[in-house]
Design a protein around this motif. Structure first.
Motif: not given
Length: 114
Positions: A49-61
């Protein structure tokens, strides 16, 4: 469906050739403690995961924390969580598309400037 991949087998060979090396960073400050824990677990389990994945990781979390906090979470929320995990390459089928290496990629310009 169109057979393009069969006619051009090399088309998807190097899907992961765009390399982003910026760290994903900490969870958003607006997260609850359970969402922060879910973020940490996701980042720990999915090393690419990198900085560009933040939004998807936010929803996932958020969905993951919701699933843990409320055992009666809806099927729709679970389906959305599965879709987010797939987008991050965190399922066996989706992981086959990820080309991850623990080594830092070398910059081709290094041979000229070092």
């Amino acid at each position: 469906m169109t057979g393009a991949a069969a006619r051009n087998p090399g088309r998807y060979r190097d899907r992961g050739d765009l390399v982003e090396t910026t760290s994903i960073g900490p969870p958003p400050s607006r997260f609850s403690p359970s969402e922060r824990a879910a973020w940490a677990e996701i980042v720990d389990e999915i090393p690419w995961l990198t900085r560009t994945d933040r939004k998807v990781v936010e929803v996932t979390a958020r969905l993951s924390a919701r699933m843990i906090d409320d055992p009666d979470v809806s099927i729709a929320a679970l389906a959305q969580l599965r879709m987010c995990l797939g987008a991050l390459g965190a399922t066996p089928a989706d992981r086959s598309r990820i080309h991850h290496s623990d080594d830092q990629p070398s910059d081709p310009a290094d041979q000229y400037f070092n």
